[in-house]
Design an enzyme around this catalytic site. Structure first.
Site, mmCIF file in Angstrom:
data_model
loop_
_atom_site.group_PDB
_atom_site.id
_atom_site.type_symbol
_atom_site.label_atom_id
_atom_site.label_comp_id
_atom_site.label_asym_id
_atom_site.label_seq_id
_atom_site.Cartn_x
_atom_site.Cartn_y
_atom_site.Cartn_z
ATOM 1 N N ILE A 28 0.826 -1.203 0.000
ATOM 2 C CA ILE A 28 0.000 0.000 0.000
ATOM 3 C C ILE A 28 0.867 1.262 0.000
ATOM 4 O O ILE A 28 0.581 2.231 -0.721
ATOM 5 C CB ILE A 28 -0.940 -0.028 1.230
ATOM 6 C CG1 ILE A 28 -1.942 -1.196 1.087
ATOM 7 C CG2 ILE A 28 -1.669 1.294 1.394
ATOM 8 C CD1 ILE A 28 -2.740 -1.508 2.353
ATOM 9 N N ASN A 102 2.115 4.757 7.141
ATOM 10 C CA ASN A 102 1.592 3.530 6.536
ATOM 11 C C ASN A 102 2.293 2.277 7.059
ATOM 12 O O ASN A 102 1.695 1.203 7.069
ATOM 13 C CB ASN A 102 1.762 3.634 5.010
ATOM 14 C CG ASN A 102 1.701 2.288 4.332
ATOM 15 O OD1 ASN A 102 0.627 1.751 4.100
ATOM 16 N ND2 ASN A 102 2.867 1.704 4.046
ATOM 17 N N TYR A 169 -3.262 -6.428 17.210
ATOM 18 C CA TYR A 169 -3.296 -5.644 15.966
ATOM 19 C C TYR A 169 -4.538 -4.751 15.965
ATOM 20 O O TYR A 169 -4.468 -3.555 15.668
ATOM 21 C CB TYR A 169 -3.306 -6.590 14.761
ATOM 22 C CG TYR A 169 -3.371 -5.899 13.405
ATOM 23 C CD1 TYR A 169 -2.199 -5.582 12.713
ATOM 24 C CD2 TYR A 169 -4.591 -5.578 12.810
ATOM 25 C CE1 TYR A 169 -2.258 -4.949 11.463
ATOM 26 C CE2 TYR A 169 -4.649 -4.947 11.576
ATOM 27 C CZ TYR A 169 -3.481 -4.643 10.901
ATOM 28 O OH TYR A 169 -3.547 -4.011 9.667
ATOM 29 N N LYS A 173 -4.691 -0.612 15.909
ATOM 30 C CA LYS A 173 -5.334 0.157 14.835
ATOM 31 C C LYS A 173 -6.462 1.034 15.386
ATOM 32 O O LYS A 173 -6.662 2.151 14.910
ATOM 33 C CB LYS A 173 -5.852 -0.782 13.744
ATOM 34 C CG LYS A 173 -4.729 -1.398 12.897
ATOM 35 C CD LYS A 173 -3.991 -0.339 12.089
ATOM 36 C CE LYS A 173 -2.942 -0.944 11.172
ATOM 37 N NZ LYS A 173 -2.195 0.088 10.416
HETATM 38 P P1 NDP Z 1 3.320 -4.849 3.630
HETATM 39 O O1 NDP Z 1 3.718 -5.910 4.578
HETATM 40 O O2 NDP Z 1 3.203 -5.168 2.184
HETATM 41 O O3 NDP Z 1 4.321 -3.589 3.778
HETATM 42 C C1 NDP Z 1 4.652 -3.132 5.049
HETATM 43 C C2 NDP Z 1 5.587 -1.943 4.910
HETATM 44 O O4 NDP Z 1 5.862 -1.433 6.212
HETATM 45 C C3 NDP Z 1 6.920 -2.293 4.276
HETATM 46 O O5 NDP Z 1 7.315 -1.222 3.439
HETATM 47 C C4 NDP Z 1 7.865 -2.400 5.483
HETATM 48 O O6 NDP Z 1 9.215 -2.058 5.176
HETATM 49 C C5 NDP Z 1 7.286 -1.347 6.392
HETATM 50 N N1 NDP Z 1 7.611 -1.546 7.803
HETATM 51 C C6 NDP Z 1 7.216 -2.559 8.624
HETATM 52 N N2 NDP Z 1 7.719 -2.389 9.848
HETATM 53 C C7 NDP Z 1 8.450 -1.242 9.812
HETATM 54 C C8 NDP Z 1 9.230 -0.534 10.760
HETATM 55 N N3 NDP Z 1 9.362 -0.954 12.033
HETATM 56 N N4 NDP Z 1 9.854 0.610 10.362
HETATM 57 C C9 NDP Z 1 9.730 1.053 9.095
HETATM 58 N N5 NDP Z 1 9.013 0.423 8.152
HETATM 59 C C10 NDP Z 1 8.392 -0.716 8.504
HETATM 60 O O7 NDP Z 1 1.941 -4.263 4.210
HETATM 61 P P2 NDP Z 1 0.669 -3.537 3.519
HETATM 62 O O8 NDP Z 1 1.116 -2.689 2.396
HETATM 63 O O9 NDP Z 1 -0.384 -4.525 3.342
HETATM 64 O O10 NDP Z 1 0.205 -2.633 4.757
HETATM 65 C C11 NDP Z 1 0.460 -1.246 4.859
HETATM 66 C C12 NDP Z 1 -0.415 -0.698 5.980
HETATM 67 O O11 NDP Z 1 -1.787 -0.954 5.687
HETATM 68 C C13 NDP Z 1 -0.154 -1.325 7.348
HETATM 69 O O12 NDP Z 1 -0.238 -0.322 8.338
HETATM 70 C C14 NDP Z 1 -1.281 -2.317 7.502
HETATM 71 O O13 NDP Z 1 -1.581 -2.580 8.836
HETATM 72 C C15 NDP Z 1 -2.395 -1.572 6.798
HETATM 73 N N6 NDP Z 1 -3.501 -2.409 6.346
HETATM 74 C C16 NDP Z 1 -3.295 -3.401 5.432
HETATM 75 C C17 NDP Z 1 -4.359 -4.190 5.006
HETATM 76 C C18 NDP Z 1 -4.205 -5.292 4.008
HETATM 77 O O14 NDP Z 1 -5.189 -6.040 3.807
HETATM 78 N N7 NDP Z 1 -3.066 -5.460 3.367
HETATM 79 C C19 NDP Z 1 -5.712 -3.974 5.538
HETATM 80 C C20 NDP Z 1 -5.823 -2.881 6.474
HETATM 81 C C21 NDP Z 1 -4.744 -2.148 6.852
HETATM 82 P P3 NDP Z 1 10.274 -3.130 4.496
HETATM 83 O O15 NDP Z 1 9.665 -3.491 3.147
HETATM 84 O O16 NDP Z 1 11.534 -2.376 4.366
HETATM 85 O O17 NDP Z 1 10.334 -4.300 5.417
#
Ligand code: NDP
Length: 266
Positions: A28, A102, A169, A173
């Site tokens: 996202i 995000n 989680y 949120k």
């Molecule tokens: P992904 O797992 O695809 O991506 C997660 C991202 O967050 C990556 O870029 C990762 O970095 C980064 N990240 C994780 N932990 C850290 C940290 N401690 N410091 C810095 N960066 C961090 O997740 P999504 O794209 O699916 O999710 C994005 C957001 O949307 C989240 O907040 C999630 O909770 C929320 N969400 C997602 C849903 C879904 O169905 N997918 C539904 C509802 C909400 P790196 O790649 O470098 O590890």
């Protein structure tokens, strides 16, 4: 406020604006970073581990003409790293117009089995980090008397997901949603807007582990209840992010913008 005489599409433009997107390396966050770039903003792409993927996003932003965009490694759960994110953006951009919180993690465990460390880590990464980033960047936005913040929340703040167990989680949120509303109220006098983007089930690497282990449960409980009967794609959130980041949403603050394919309709 003076009447805005720009065309409606011009009010979506972000030319000359600057943005920080945490977790911009994939999923996202990647889609949002690229969309903000397409609309005209330079973007700081914050990643934790995926340096090469973050650099790919930056290369795509440069190709769009957003030459000041850059990638930065930071663990958003650490206050020192968050301070460095804000310092770097201020140094490179001069100001920060848009913050997208995000970055997030997922983890499933029954409440009775959840360890204190698992609880603490979830709250730290998915909630405390949002506060830290809002505070570090918000202080600068207060000084410059403008800014828009988009916090990525979740349907999990409003419903109890099934069948996966993830009380920590969901609680994190829910905290993001109410924190956003508090900041919207506190910072409205400073011309800062804070909104929550609320995705339903979006097909990213976050959901892949559960999907691989329990494809039938995901189809039954994640997809079927959505009236569109499918996952969303990250790009389907990108337009909303541009809207919330831009002057097109100038009268909107403290709101939750749900994009879930109709999951919560019935
Ligand atoms: P992904 O797992 O695809 O991506 C997660 C991202 O967050 C990556 O870029 C990762 O970095 C980064 N990240 C994780 N932990 C850290 C940290 N401690 N410091 C810095 N960066 C961090 O997740 P999504 O794209 O699916 O999710 C994005 C957001 O949307 C989240 O907040 C999630 O909770 C929320 N969400 C997602 C849903 C879904 O169905 N997918 C539904 C509802 C909400 P790196 O790649 O470098 O590890």
């Amino acid at each position: 406020m003076a009447t805005d005489r720009r065309s409606v599409l011009d009010r979506f433009r972000l030319d000359g604006r600057t943005a920080i997107v945490t977790g911009g390396s994939r999923g996202i966050g990647r889609a949002i970073a690229l969309a903000l770039g397409e609309a005209g903003a330079d973007v700081a792409v914050i990643f934790e581990k995926a340096a090469a993927r973050a650099e790919e996003v930056v290369a795509a932003l440069h190709a769009l003409g957003r030459r000041r965009s850059y990638a930065q490694q930071a663990d958003v759960a650490q206050s020192q790293a968050v301070a460095q994110i804000a310092d770097e953006a201020e140094q490179r951009f001069g100001r920060i117009d848009i913050l997208v919180n995000n970055a997030g993690i997922a983890h499933n465990a029954a409440a009775e089995d959840l360890t204190e460390a698992e609880w603490e880590r979830m709250i730290r990464v998915n909630l405390t980090s949002v506060f830290l980033c809002c505070q570090a960047v918000g202080r600068r936005m207060i000084r410059q008397r403008s800014g828009t913040i988009i916090n990525v929340g979740s349907l999990s703040a409003r419903i109890v997901n099934y069948p996966q167990k993830q009380a920590h989680y969901n609680a994190a949120k829910a905290g993001v949603h109410l924190l956003s509303k508090c900041l919207a109220v506190e910072w409205a006098p400073h011309n800062i807007r804070v909104n929550v983007l609320v995705p339903g089930y979006i097909h990213t690497e976050l959901v892949d582990p559960f999907l691989a282990r329990h494809p039938e449960a995901a189809a039954e409980h994640w997809l079927k209840p959505s009236v569109q009967n499918r996952f969303g794609a990250p790009e389907e959130l990108a337009g909303a992010a541009v809207y919330l980041a831009s002057d097109a949403s100038s009268f909107m603050t403290g709101e939750e913008m749900v994009i879930d394919g109709g999951y919560t309709l019935r």
